[in-house]
Design an enzyme around this catalytic site. Sequence first.
Site, short mmCIF file in Angstrom:
data_model
loop_
_atom_site.label_atom_id
_atom_site.label_comp_id
_atom_site.label_asym_id
_atom_site.label_seq_id
_atom_site.Cartn_x
_atom_site.Cartn_y
_atom_site.Cartn_z
N LEU A 14 0.84 -1.19 0.00
CA LEU A 14 0.00 0.00 0.00
C LEU A 14 0.88 1.25 0.00
O LEU A 14 1.98 1.25 0.54
CB LEU A 14 -0.90 0.00 1.24
CG LEU A 14 -1.84 -1.20 1.37
CD1 LEU A 14 -2.54 -1.17 2.73
CD2 LEU A 14 -2.85 -1.22 0.25
N ASP A 59 2.89 -5.98 2.86
CA ASP A 59 3.29 -4.96 3.84
C ASP A 59 3.83 -5.55 5.14
O ASP A 59 4.00 -4.82 6.12
CB ASP A 59 2.09 -4.06 4.16
CG ASP A 59 1.69 -3.16 3.00
OD1 ASP A 59 2.35 -2.13 2.81
OD2 ASP A 59 0.73 -3.49 2.29
N GLU A 64 5.27 -2.86 13.18
CA GLU A 64 4.71 -1.94 14.18
C GLU A 64 3.19 -1.88 14.11
O GLU A 64 2.53 -1.72 15.14
CB GLU A 64 5.29 -0.54 13.96
CG GLU A 64 4.70 0.52 14.88
CD GLU A 64 5.26 1.90 14.60
OE1 GLU A 64 5.74 2.51 15.56
OE2 GLU A 64 5.21 2.36 13.45
N ASP A 65 2.62 -2.03 12.93
CA ASP A 65 1.19 -1.82 12.75
C ASP A 65 0.30 -2.92 13.33
O ASP A 65 -0.75 -2.62 13.90
CB ASP A 65 0.86 -1.61 11.27
CG ASP A 65 1.36 -0.28 10.74
OD1 ASP A 65 1.37 0.70 11.51
OD2 ASP A 65 1.76 -0.22 9.57
N ARG A 84 -4.35 -6.11 4.99
CA ARG A 84 -3.28 -6.34 5.95
C ARG A 84 -3.73 -7.14 7.18
O ARG A 84 -2.91 -7.40 8.07
CB ARG A 84 -2.69 -4.99 6.41
CG ARG A 84 -2.07 -4.17 5.30
CD ARG A 84 -1.26 -3.02 5.85
NE ARG A 84 -0.15 -3.51 6.66
CZ ARG A 84 0.63 -2.73 7.42
NH1 ARG A 84 0.40 -1.44 7.48
NH2 ARG A 84 1.61 -3.24 8.13
N ARG A 131 -6.72 5.00 9.10
CA ARG A 131 -6.50 3.60 9.43
C ARG A 131 -6.94 3.23 10.86
O ARG A 131 -6.99 2.05 11.20
CB ARG A 131 -5.01 3.25 9.27
CG ARG A 131 -4.48 3.42 7.84
CD ARG A 131 -4.95 2.32 6.91
NE ARG A 131 -4.47 2.52 5.54
CZ ARG A 131 -3.29 2.11 5.10
NH1 ARG A 131 -2.45 1.50 5.91
NH2 ARG A 131 -2.94 2.33 3.84
N HIS A 159 -0.10 8.15 9.30
CA HIS A 159 -0.21 7.82 10.72
C HIS A 159 0.28 8.98 11.58
O HIS A 159 0.99 9.87 11.10
CB HIS A 159 0.66 6.60 11.06
CG HIS A 159 0.21 5.31 10.47
ND1 HIS A 159 1.07 4.45 9.82
CD2 HIS A 159 -1.01 4.72 10.45
CE1 HIS A 159 0.41 3.37 9.43
NE2 HIS A 159 -0.86 3.52 9.78
N VAL A 251 7.05 3.45 0.12
CA VAL A 251 5.73 2.87 0.38
C VAL A 251 5.28 3.23 1.80
O VAL A 251 4.68 2.44 2.52
CB VAL A 251 5.72 1.34 0.15
CG1 VAL A 251 5.76 1.03 -1.33
CG2 VAL A 251 6.89 0.66 0.87
N CYS A 257 8.39 1.76 11.95
CA CYS A 257 7.49 0.77 11.35
C CYS A 257 8.06 -0.64 11.36
O CYS A 257 7.31 -1.61 11.32
CB CYS A 257 7.17 1.13 9.89
SG CYS A 257 6.39 2.72 9.64
#
Length: 262
Positions: A14, A59, A64-65, A84, A131, A159, A251, A257
């Site tokens: 993404l 991704d 971290e996400d 994701r 998000r 973010h 990206v 991240c």
Amino acid sequence: IVRGISPALPQQALRMEEPEEQLDISKANTQHEAYVNVLKSVLGAGNVHELKAADDLPDCVFVEDPVVVCGKTALINRLGHPSRRGEGDAFEAPFERLGMLKVIRMAEPGCLDGGDVMFTGSEFFVGLSGRTNESGIEQLARAFPNFPVHSVRVDAGLHLKSMMSMVTEGVVAIGTSAGASSARRQIVEKASSKYEFVEFADDLAANLVNVNGTILHVPTGEFPKSADALARLGSYGKSTVALSNSELNKVDGALTCCSVLI
């Protein structure tokens, strides 16, 4: 915890907009290897847990996400983008090995990306972004009831941590864009503690990783407008390490991240 780069990343990861130059997967792997090696140098190789990349999760390097970890509690997020949402499954086994006392899975309709979560050591600031939604923030607050949780509207960028991060306890690195300035005003208004802000001309340069006093940051040569702020980082840590992340930047990836610090 870190994870390898999926071979699908260049074409399928993404991104908010297409980069001017195509992502170089070989260079991205070299840069990520350097990042992981610094973590091993600081923490010891045995304390860096490497997850395998997944071909069907472009991704997945952005660990971290999918999770938020504080103390012995881990929250596996329901990520904001549907493509994701399989990324969190890989964390259950390492969390068990690491002795997490509580592992919580976020439920619908909550959405939250860890890139929106900034923990200061005493409270959470969580970006309300494209998000991350209110339900996701509420579920994070229930997962970590011992800390205040404040929502921060993200007016621009992907973010909250696309424009800020913690330098060290009580000190926030922050960009100077309109979006970063808006977030800063909200933090000052809602914070339970007072913070010093170190301003960076480039929002992305304000994304730092503090690993037990060693501060990882972007190279001055890539962000010359932020040179003065980058030069100040030595006064806040035991040492500093410049790491290029130019390929993952394409990206929307930043330094924070690519690791989950426990």
